[in-house]
Scaffold this motif. Structure first.
Motif, PDB file in Angstrom:
ATOM      1  N   LYS A  88      -9.020  -1.936  -3.514  1.00 37.15           N
ATOM      2  CA  LYS A  88     -10.326  -1.589  -2.938  1.00 37.15           C
ATOM      3  C   LYS A  88     -10.196  -0.757  -1.668  1.00 37.15           C
ATOM      4  O   LYS A  88     -10.924   0.217  -1.470  1.00 37.15           O
ATOM      5  CB  LYS A  88     -11.126  -2.867  -2.650  1.00 37.15           C
ATOM      6  N   TYR A  89      -9.258  -1.154  -0.790  1.00 33.73           N
ATOM      7  CA  TYR A  89      -9.190  -0.520   0.531  1.00 33.73           C
ATOM      8  C   TYR A  89      -8.011   0.450   0.686  1.00 33.73           C
ATOM      9  O   TYR A  89      -7.988   1.239   1.634  1.00 33.73           O
ATOM     10  CB  TYR A  89      -9.132  -1.590   1.623  1.00 33.73           C
ATOM     11  N   GLY A  90      -7.037   0.340  -0.188  1.00 27.22           N
ATOM     12  CA  GLY A  90      -5.882   1.225  -0.103  1.00 27.22           C
ATOM     13  C   GLY A  90      -4.811   0.748   0.851  1.00 27.22           C
ATOM     14  O   GLY A  90      -3.705   1.302   0.862  1.00 27.22           O
ATOM     15  N   HIS A  91      -5.111  -0.255   1.638  1.00 27.06           N
ATOM     16  CA  HIS A  91      -4.127  -0.796   2.586  1.00 27.06           C
ATOM     17  C   HIS A  91      -4.550  -2.185   3.035  1.00 27.06           C
ATOM     18  O   HIS A  91      -5.716  -2.557   2.948  1.00 27.06           O
ATOM     19  CB  HIS A  91      -3.972   0.124   3.799  1.00 27.06           C
ATOM     20  N   LEU A  92      -3.563  -2.945   3.497  1.00 24.08           N
ATOM     21  CA  LEU A  92      -3.793  -4.274   4.061  1.00 24.08           C
ATOM     22  C   LEU A  92      -2.879  -4.375   5.265  1.00 24.08           C
ATOM     23  O   LEU A  92      -1.663  -4.438   5.138  1.00 24.08           O
ATOM     24  CB  LEU A  92      -3.487  -5.359   3.029  1.00 24.08           C
ATOM     25  N   ASP A  93      -3.466  -4.351   6.449  1.00 27.30           N
ATOM     26  CA  ASP A  93      -2.696  -4.200   7.687  1.00 27.30           C
ATOM     27  C   ASP A  93      -2.362  -5.516   8.381  1.00 27.30           C
ATOM     28  O   ASP A  93      -1.368  -5.613   9.097  1.00 27.30           O
ATOM     29  CB  ASP A  93      -3.491  -3.326   8.670  1.00 27.30           C
ATOM     30  N   ILE A  94      -3.228  -6.511   8.202  1.00 26.84           N
ATOM     31  CA  ILE A  94      -3.083  -7.790   8.902  1.00 26.84           C
ATOM     32  C   ILE A  94      -3.320  -8.921   7.901  1.00 26.84           C
ATOM     33  O   ILE A  94      -4.302  -8.895   7.160  1.00 26.84           O
ATOM     34  CB  ILE A  94      -4.113  -7.920  10.048  1.00 26.84           C
ATOM     35  N   VAL A  95      -2.426  -9.899   7.881  1.00 33.03           N
ATOM     36  CA  VAL A  95      -2.653 -11.121   7.105  1.00 33.03           C
ATOM     37  C   VAL A  95      -2.525 -12.307   8.045  1.00 33.03           C
ATOM     38  O   VAL A  95      -1.528 -12.431   8.764  1.00 33.03           O
ATOM     39  CB  VAL A  95      -1.642 -11.249   5.948  1.00 33.03           C
ATOM     40  N   VAL A 135       2.520  -8.893   0.173  1.00 35.72           N
ATOM     41  CA  VAL A 135       1.912  -7.839   1.003  1.00 35.72           C
ATOM     42  C   VAL A 135       2.958  -7.014   1.739  1.00 35.72           C
ATOM     43  O   VAL A 135       2.697  -5.859   2.108  1.00 35.72           O
ATOM     44  CB  VAL A 135       0.909  -8.430   2.026  1.00 35.72           C
ATOM     45  N   GLY A 136       4.160  -7.574   1.942  1.00 28.03           N
ATOM     46  CA  GLY A 136       5.186  -6.880   2.709  1.00 28.03           C
ATOM     47  C   GLY A 136       5.512  -5.483   2.201  1.00 28.03           C
ATOM     48  O   GLY A 136       5.512  -4.514   2.984  1.00 28.03           O
ATOM     49  N   PRO A 137       5.804  -5.322   0.905  1.00 25.12           N
ATOM     50  CA  PRO A 137       6.135  -3.978   0.416  1.00 25.12           C
ATOM     51  C   PRO A 137       5.018  -2.956   0.617  1.00 25.12           C
ATOM     52  O   PRO A 137       5.285  -1.784   0.900  1.00 25.12           O
ATOM     53  CB  PRO A 137       6.413  -4.214  -1.080  1.00 25.12           C
ATOM     54  N   LEU A 142       3.167   1.797   3.875  1.00 26.12           N
ATOM     55  CA  LEU A 142       2.128   2.476   4.652  1.00 26.12           C
ATOM     56  C   LEU A 142       2.416   2.486   6.151  1.00 26.12           C
ATOM     57  O   LEU A 142       1.541   2.797   6.952  1.00 26.12           O
ATOM     58  CB  LEU A 142       0.777   1.814   4.374  1.00 26.12           C
ATOM     59  N   GLY A 143       3.639   2.104   6.534  1.00 25.00           N
ATOM     60  CA  GLY A 143       4.041   2.248   7.925  1.00 25.00           C
ATOM     61  C   GLY A 143       4.134   0.979   8.739  1.00 25.00           C
ATOM     62  O   GLY A 143       4.515   1.012   9.906  1.00 25.00           O
ATOM     63  N   GLY A 144       3.789  -0.167   8.142  1.00 23.90           N
ATOM     64  CA  GLY A 144       3.941  -1.428   8.862  1.00 23.90           C
ATOM     65  C   GLY A 144       2.716  -2.307   8.794  1.00 23.90           C
ATOM     66  O   GLY A 144       1.723  -1.979   8.147  1.00 23.90           O
ATOM     67  N   GLY A 145       2.798  -3.441   9.472  1.00 21.59           N
ATOM     68  CA  GLY A 145       1.683  -4.383   9.470  1.00 21.59           C
ATOM     69  C   GLY A 145       2.007  -5.611  10.273  1.00 21.59           C
ATOM     70  O   GLY A 145       3.044  -5.679  10.961  1.00 21.59           O
ATOM     71  N   ALA A 146       1.121  -6.593  10.200  1.00 24.35           N
ATOM     72  CA  ALA A 146       1.277  -7.824  10.979  1.00 24.35           C
ATOM     73  C   ALA A 146       0.966  -9.039  10.124  1.00 24.35           C
ATOM     74  O   ALA A 146      -0.058  -9.082   9.439  1.00 24.35           O
ATOM     75  CB  ALA A 146       0.354  -7.805  12.194  1.00 24.35           C
ATOM     76  N   GLU A 193      14.471  -9.167   9.753  1.00 18.47           N
ATOM     77  CA  GLU A 193      14.365  -8.382   8.521  1.00 18.47           C
ATOM     78  C   GLU A 193      13.064  -7.592   8.482  1.00 18.47           C
ATOM     79  O   GLU A 193      13.040  -6.411   8.113  1.00 18.47           O
ATOM     80  CB  GLU A 193      14.415  -9.301   7.307  1.00 18.47           C
ATOM     81  N   LEU A 194      11.970  -8.262   8.835  1.00 20.67           N
ATOM     82  CA  LEU A 194      10.673  -7.601   8.770  1.00 20.67           C
ATOM     83  C   LEU A 194      10.550  -6.505   9.826  1.00 20.67           C
ATOM     84  O   LEU A 194       9.902  -5.484   9.599  1.00 20.67           O
ATOM     85  CB  LEU A 194       9.546  -8.620   8.915  1.00 20.67           C
ATOM     86  N   ARG A 195      11.165  -6.721  10.977  1.00 19.66           N
ATOM     87  CA  ARG A 195      11.105  -5.694  12.030  1.00 19.66           C
ATOM     88  C   ARG A 195      11.708  -4.377  11.541  1.00 19.66           C
ATOM     89  O   ARG A 195      11.222  -3.290  11.886  1.00 19.66           O
ATOM     90  CB  ARG A 195      11.823  -6.184  13.284  1.00 19.66           C
ATOM     91  N   LEU A 196      12.772  -4.471  10.745  1.00 16.04           N
ATOM     92  CA  LEU A 196      13.400  -3.268  10.195  1.00 16.04           C
ATOM     93  C   LEU A 196      12.427  -2.475   9.329  1.00 16.04           C
ATOM     94  O   LEU A 196      12.613  -1.281   9.108  1.00 16.04           O
ATOM     95  CB  LEU A 196      14.637  -3.645   9.370  1.00 16.04           C
ATOM     96  N   ARG A 197      11.385  -3.158   8.856  1.00 15.98           N
ATOM     97  CA  ARG A 197      10.375  -2.524   8.006  1.00 15.98           C
ATOM     98  C   ARG A 197       9.059  -2.308   8.753  1.00 15.98           C
ATOM     99  O   ARG A 197       8.027  -2.053   8.161  1.00 15.98           O
ATOM    100  CB  ARG A 197      10.170  -3.377   6.757  1.00 15.98           C
ATOM    101  N   ASN A 198       9.117  -2.454  10.077  1.00 14.14           N
ATOM    102  CA  ASN A 198       7.958  -2.271  10.951  1.00 14.14           C
ATOM    103  C   ASN A 198       6.837  -3.271  10.664  1.00 14.14           C
ATOM    104  O   ASN A 198       5.655  -2.973  10.823  1.00 14.14           O
ATOM    105  CB  ASN A 198       7.410  -0.844  10.865  1.00 14.14           C
ATOM    106  N   ILE A 199       7.241  -4.473  10.252  1.00 13.49           N
ATOM    107  CA  ILE A 199       6.276  -5.548  10.018  1.00 13.49           C
ATOM    108  C   ILE A 199       6.556  -6.654  11.027  1.00 13.49           C
ATOM    109  O   ILE A 199       7.678  -7.152  11.124  1.00 13.49           O
ATOM    110  CB  ILE A 199       6.394  -6.105   8.586  1.00 13.49           C
TER     111      ILE A 199
END
Length: 276
Positions: A88-95, A135-137, A142-146, A193-199
């Motif tokens: 629906k939104y094309g991205h999910l930035d925060i969970v 959601v991680g991948p 898309l450049g990262g998330g939280a 690990e997640l930091r390496l992926r900007n998460i």
């Protein structure tokens, strides 16, 4: 003036009431589009509120929000909801993994069985783990998330017993405390690990908080007069999400963060208190 989280899409589990409702309202108030998730839709008839009510309250604040029913212990349902949000939104930035099996009613260790621990683990540890793997991948692409996991001081309770130790009212019980401690350890364990992926991945401790069920059925012997409102954790998480990588791998206390940055409260209170 543009709000800090404008353009972000945030998913909040356990968002129909209590701390999850406070988080949903604060994220929406800060500009995020919020997906309010929980089992308690209007059809469930919960006296404490529903995902549709919380989504409408967020819109009433001028925010954007939609309700999506979700049982976090149902793997197929989790996958379906995550996929639907991204389509629906094309991205999910925060969970925000807030849904939890609570301490009251869980029982003590003595006389229990492993099934008690399994039930807590399913909701409090495995569900956030699964959601993050899904959601991680997408976040990385898309450049990262939280990822924000709502934990509890119960992870460190009780202190070692003395000779006069007695069971106390309002205790967190064995299943709840064990799984919240595991959640904290998991955050620390995967943050690199997640930091390496900007998460970013952060655990947030709300402290003692007054929610709808405490107003209707207060626990005997528990002092709520100095307890936080759900807005305290909502404002803390919204602030963290402005620059979540600064907090990654940490357990953050909501009230301490609010006080440190002098975050303003706008008077969001538990739904039952608002009706009183």
């Amino acid at each position: 003036m543009e709000r800090p989280l404008t353009g972000k899409v945030a998913m909040v589990t356990g968002g129909s009431r209590g701390i999850g409702r406070g988080i949903s309202l604060c994220l929406a108030d800060e500009g995020a589009t919020v997906i309010v998730c929980a089992r308690s839709d209007d059809d469930a008839g919960s006296p404490y509120g529903s995902i549709e009510q919380t989504a409408q309250e967020a819109r009433d604040l001028g925010g954007k929000a939609v309700a999506m029913k979700l049982d976090v212990t149902d793997d197929d349902e989790v996958r379906s909801v995550v996929d639907a949000v991204i389509r629906k939104y094309g991205h999910l930035d925060i969970v925000v993994n807030n849904a939890a099996r609570m301490g009251q009613g869980g029982g003590d260790f003595w006389g229990s069985s492993p099934a008690n621990l399994d039930a807590y683990y399913q909701t409090n540890v495995r569900a956030p783990y699964l959601i993050t793997t899904l959601v991680g991948p997408h976040m990385e692409e898309l450049g990262g998330g939280a990822i924000v996991n709502v934990t509890s001081a119960g992870a460190g309770l009780p202190p070692p017993p003395g000779p006069d130790w007695k069971l106390s009212p309002g205790r967190t019980y064995v299943g709840y405390g064990i799984t919240k401690a595991a959640l904290n350890r998991w955050v620390a364990g995967v943050a690199g690990e997640l930091r390496l992926r900007n998460i970013a991945i952060v655990a947030v401790d709300p402290g003692r908080t007054v929610v709808e069920r405490n107003i209707v059925n207060p626990i005997a012997g528990v002092d709520y007069t100095t307890a936080n409102s759900p807005e305290v954790t909502g404002r803390a998480i919204a602030f963290i999400c402005r620059d979540a990588m600064s907090y990654t791998g940490r357990v953050v206390e909501s009230k301490a963060l609010v006080d440190e940055h002098n975050l303003a409260m706008t008077g969001i209170v538990p739904r039952n208190a608002a009706r009183a």
